[in-house]
Design a protein around this motif. Structure first.
Motif, PDB file in Angstrom:
ATOM      1  N   VAL A  94       0.838  -1.202   0.000  1.00  0.00           N
ATOM      2  CA  VAL A  94       0.000   0.000   0.000  1.00  0.00           C
ATOM      3  C   VAL A  94       0.873   1.253   0.000  1.00  0.00           C
ATOM      4  N   ASP A  95       2.077   1.156   0.540  1.00  0.00           N
ATOM      5  CA  ASP A  95       3.000   2.297   0.518  1.00  0.00           C
ATOM      6  C   ASP A  95       3.239   2.794  -0.909  1.00  0.00           C
ATOM      7  N   VAL A  96       3.341   1.871  -1.850  1.00  0.00           N
ATOM      8  CA  VAL A  96       3.591   2.245  -3.245  1.00  0.00           C
ATOM      9  C   VAL A  96       2.441   3.098  -3.778  1.00  0.00           C
ATOM     10  N   LEU A  97       1.215   2.709  -3.460  1.00  0.00           N
ATOM     11  CA  LEU A  97       0.049   3.459  -3.924  1.00  0.00           C
ATOM     12  C   LEU A  97      -0.031   4.824  -3.250  1.00  0.00           C
ATOM     13  N   LEU A  98       0.238   4.856  -1.951  1.00  0.00           N
ATOM     14  CA  LEU A  98       0.170   6.124  -1.224  1.00  0.00           C
ATOM     15  C   LEU A  98       1.237   7.097  -1.715  1.00  0.00           C
ATOM     16  N   ASP A  99       2.422   6.591  -2.004  1.00  0.00           N
ATOM     17  CA  ASP A  99       3.476   7.457  -2.536  1.00  0.00           C
ATOM     18  C   ASP A  99       3.076   8.019  -3.899  1.00  0.00           C
ATOM     19  N   ALA A 100       2.369   7.220  -4.679  1.00  0.00           N
ATOM     20  CA  ALA A 100       1.987   7.648  -6.024  1.00  0.00           C
ATOM     21  C   ALA A 100       0.939   8.755  -5.999  1.00  0.00           C
TER      22      ALA A 100
END
Length: 201
Positions: A94-100
């Motif tokens: 989910v970190d990847v999505l939040l960073d995006a």
């Protein structure tokens, strides 16, 4: 709620990494759901992150698979008292999505929504720092419909109702908004080590 046959498996001796009130389900993986299991075409499924973000974004199945992937290895814990150990899950943190999307400062909570309309609420801090995934494989195999496939939210450090099956949206909020089970008396966080099964625990 639908429960698979054989749900009441033989209980095993307790282990030191077993949260209080839980038992080791061994090789069994019970199926529980509060709704009809949908038939989802992965090529028509999308994943959105919206709410208090800079750039609300929707990814297709192929776009999600093009993102950096990672694994989780460890147990899952169901509020109905079973735990399953030694699992390996794969997907996108989910970190990847939040960073995006860019998380706004006011965001403190997340409401996860499934294609069925099921919802569950989580503090944002419990989805960050490598604690949560959008997962599509379990133990090296595509996630089955009964277990939330083709894609489910995975938040393994909380009771498993927080890991919404058939997830399609994460909405970031300033204030907490209870989901399906939380409105019906389940705990807003659901920490298995604190036995937070119901409101007031």
């Amino acid at each position: 709620m639908t429960v698979s046959h054989g749900f009441g498996g033989r209980r095993r001796p307790p282990r030191s990494d077993l949260p209080p009130g839980q038992y080791d389900a061994g090789r069994e993986w019970p199926v529980l759901t509060a709704e009809v299991t949908p038939h989802l075409d992965p090529q028509r499924w999308t994943m959105s992150v919206d709410g208090l973000v800079d750039t609300p974004t929707t990814w297709s199945w192929d776009e999600m698979h093009a993102l950096p992937q990672s694994d989780y290895e460890g147990p899952i814990h169901c509020v109905t008292t079973w735990s399953k150990f030694g699992m390996t899950w794969s997907g996108v943190s989910v970190d990847v999505l939040l960073d995006a999307v860019g998380v706004q400062d006011e965001a403190a909570y997340v409401l996860a929504t499934s294609t069925t309309g099921y919802t569950t609420n989580l503090p944002l801090e419990h989805l960050r720092g490598g604690q949560a995934w959008i997962a599509w494989t379990a133990d090296g195999k595509p996630l089955t419909r009964e277990h939330g496939g083709p894609v489910r939210l995975l938040v393994p450090h909380l009771y498993f109702w927080k890991s919404a099956k058939w997830v399609t949206r994460l909405t970031l909020l300033e204030h907490d908004q209870q989901g399906f089970w939380e409105v019906n008396g389940y705990h807003d966080l659901g920490d298995p080590w604190r036995e937070q099964r119901y409101q007031g625990d």
